[in-house]
Design an enzyme around this catalytic site. Structure first.
Site, PDB file in Angstrom:
ATOM      1  N   ARG A 147     -23.752  17.204  -6.409  1.00 56.30           N
ATOM      2  CA  ARG A 147     -23.698  17.448  -7.855  1.00 56.30           C
ATOM      3  C   ARG A 147     -23.884  16.133  -8.599  1.00 56.30           C
ATOM      4  O   ARG A 147     -23.799  15.046  -8.021  1.00 56.30           O
ATOM      5  CB  ARG A 147     -22.349  18.071  -8.238  1.00 56.30           C
ATOM      6  CG  ARG A 147     -21.174  17.205  -7.907  1.00 56.30           C
ATOM      7  CD  ARG A 147     -19.879  17.633  -8.570  1.00 56.30           C
ATOM      8  NE  ARG A 147     -18.762  16.822  -8.088  1.00 56.30           N
ATOM      9  CZ  ARG A 147     -18.476  15.591  -8.496  1.00 56.30           C
ATOM     10  NH1 ARG A 147     -19.241  14.999  -9.408  1.00 56.30           N
ATOM     11  NH2 ARG A 147     -17.449  14.940  -8.003  1.00 56.30           N
ATOM     12  N   GLY A 148     -24.067  16.219  -9.910  1.00 54.17           N
ATOM     13  CA  GLY A 148     -24.078  15.025 -10.729  1.00 54.17           C
ATOM     14  C   GLY A 148     -22.666  14.512 -10.931  1.00 54.17           C
ATOM     15  O   GLY A 148     -21.689  15.193 -10.625  1.00 54.17           O
ATOM     16  N   GLN A 158     -19.471  11.385 -10.956  1.00 58.70           N
ATOM     17  CA  GLN A 158     -18.782  10.471 -10.057  1.00 58.70           C
ATOM     18  C   GLN A 158     -17.754  11.215  -9.201  1.00 58.70           C
ATOM     19  O   GLN A 158     -18.046  12.279  -8.673  1.00 58.70           O
ATOM     20  CB  GLN A 158     -18.133   9.356 -10.892  1.00 58.70           C
ATOM     21  CG  GLN A 158     -19.147   8.376 -11.483  1.00 58.70           C
ATOM     22  CD  GLN A 158     -19.673   7.382 -10.448  1.00 58.70           C
ATOM     23  OE1 GLN A 158     -19.046   7.108  -9.416  1.00 58.70           O
ATOM     24  NE2 GLN A 158     -20.856   6.839 -10.724  1.00 58.70           N
ATOM     25  N   TYR A 210     -11.243  15.405  -8.482  1.00 63.41           N
ATOM     26  CA  TYR A 210     -10.288  16.027  -7.560  1.00 63.41           C
ATOM     27  C   TYR A 210     -10.237  17.517  -7.851  1.00 63.41           C
ATOM     28  O   TYR A 210     -10.262  17.942  -9.013  1.00 63.41           O
ATOM     29  CB  TYR A 210      -8.895  15.407  -7.746  1.00 63.41           C
ATOM     30  CG  TYR A 210      -7.800  16.163  -7.024  1.00 63.41           C
ATOM     31  CD1 TYR A 210      -7.696  16.109  -5.637  1.00 63.41           C
ATOM     32  CD2 TYR A 210      -6.885  16.957  -7.720  1.00 63.41           C
ATOM     33  CE1 TYR A 210      -6.708  16.829  -4.962  1.00 63.41           C
ATOM     34  CE2 TYR A 210      -5.893  17.667  -7.054  1.00 63.41           C
ATOM     35  CZ  TYR A 210      -5.826  17.604  -5.678  1.00 63.41           C
ATOM     36  OH  TYR A 210      -4.854  18.318  -5.014  1.00 63.41           O
ATOM     37  N   HIS A 211     -10.196  18.318  -6.788  1.00 68.93           N
ATOM     38  CA  HIS A 211      -9.952  19.756  -6.910  1.00 68.93           C
ATOM     39  C   HIS A 211      -8.695  20.098  -6.113  1.00 68.93           C
ATOM     40  O   HIS A 211      -8.476  19.545  -5.037  1.00 68.93           O
ATOM     41  CB  HIS A 211     -11.117  20.571  -6.330  1.00 68.93           C
ATOM     42  CG  HIS A 211     -12.417  20.374  -7.038  1.00 68.93           C
ATOM     43  ND1 HIS A 211     -12.577  20.566  -8.391  1.00 68.93           N
ATOM     44  CD2 HIS A 211     -13.634  19.994  -6.570  1.00 68.93           C
ATOM     45  CE1 HIS A 211     -13.837  20.320  -8.724  1.00 68.93           C
ATOM     46  NE2 HIS A 211     -14.494  19.968  -7.643  1.00 68.93           N
ATOM     47  N   SER A 256     -13.827  19.187 -16.426  1.00 69.89           N
ATOM     48  CA  SER A 256     -14.943  18.383 -15.911  1.00 69.89           C
ATOM     49  C   SER A 256     -16.161  19.251 -15.644  1.00 69.89           C
ATOM     50  O   SER A 256     -16.029  20.454 -15.392  1.00 69.89           O
ATOM     51  CB  SER A 256     -14.536  17.676 -14.613  1.00 69.89           C
ATOM     52  OG  SER A 256     -13.460  16.803 -14.837  1.00 69.89           O
ATOM     53  N   CYS A 269     -13.908  10.694 -12.729  1.00 73.12           N
ATOM     54  CA  CYS A 269     -15.282  10.687 -13.245  1.00 73.12           C
ATOM     55  C   CYS A 269     -15.804   9.270 -13.451  1.00 73.12           C
ATOM     56  O   CYS A 269     -16.734   9.043 -14.237  1.00 73.12           O
ATOM     57  CB  CYS A 269     -15.384  11.509 -14.528  1.00 73.12           C
ATOM     58  SG  CYS A 269     -14.733  13.169 -14.313  1.00 73.12           S
TER      59      CYS A 269
END
Length: 201
Positions: A67-68, A70, A73-74, A134, A165
């Site tokens: 993905r785009g 930086q 956290y998930h 995000s 990010c």
């Protein structure tokens, strides 16, 4: 027609691989899909993600994604929505899609009495300077995958191990800390409604 899938708690990497496969195999006639998920604890690095933004290595896995953006956290209690959309058919570009996803989160937060804003220089959604939502996307064959995450009721401590990010000192917040108690499925319903409404011609 957009197909909505509630996938529950799902491993990040296998979900990402399924998104890649879906995008690779789709045709001009394939309906768009929106996937609603939560992930077990994981740090993900975007395509241009720099490892120095991971300040402390913990036992939480780090996955380099396509993905785009930086590092983020998930974890459980965070709403993740993946938008698998044919953007050519929808006649929108990636910038418009980012704005649409930001506005869907802002509208949802407003519904719960929280005033949130987006920032031109730093995609995502913020409440009083703290990040609550995000966005990270990938476009392939005129189709998008990945999507957004919105902090609902989760352990925010892992965010202290990264520059969220890519921004040093950026604080994060969540609905629970702003006095809103809502289940993640209920929250998903609001966000998905905002997205699908915005996508209607």
């Amino acid at each position: 027609m957009t197909i909505i899938k509630n996938l529950g708690l799902q491993d990040y990497e296998s979900t990402w691989r399924e998104m890649q496969q879906f995008t690779l195999n789709r045709s001009a006639e394939t309906p768009d899909e929106i996937w609603i998920v939560e992930h077990p604890p994981v740090f993900t690095l975007g395509l241009n993600g720099k490892r120095e933004h991971i300040l402390n290595l913990t036992d939480i896995p780090v996955i380099k994604s396509d993905r785009g953006g930086q590092v983020t956290y998930h974890g459980p209690g965070q709403l993740v929505i993946y938008t698998l959309l044919d953007i050519k058919r929808l006649k929108i570009n990636i910038r418009q899609l980012v704005t649409l996803l930001e506005q869907a989160m802002i509208a949802t937060l407003a519904y719960y009495g929280i005033m949130a804003v987006s920032r031109a220089e730093a995609p995502g959604v913020y409440v009083q300077g703290k990040k609550i939502g995000s966005i990270g996307l990938r476009i392939k064959n005129n189709s998008s995958y990945h999507g957004l995450s919105l902090n609902n009721r989760m352990d925010l401590r892992p965010f202290t191990h990264i520059n969220p990010c890519g921004y040093s000192g950026l604080e994060v917040t969540q609905l629970a800390d702003l006095g809103v108690t809502v289940t993640t499925p209920e929250l998903a319903t609001q966000v998905v409604h905002a997205i699908t409404t915005a996508l209607q011609p």
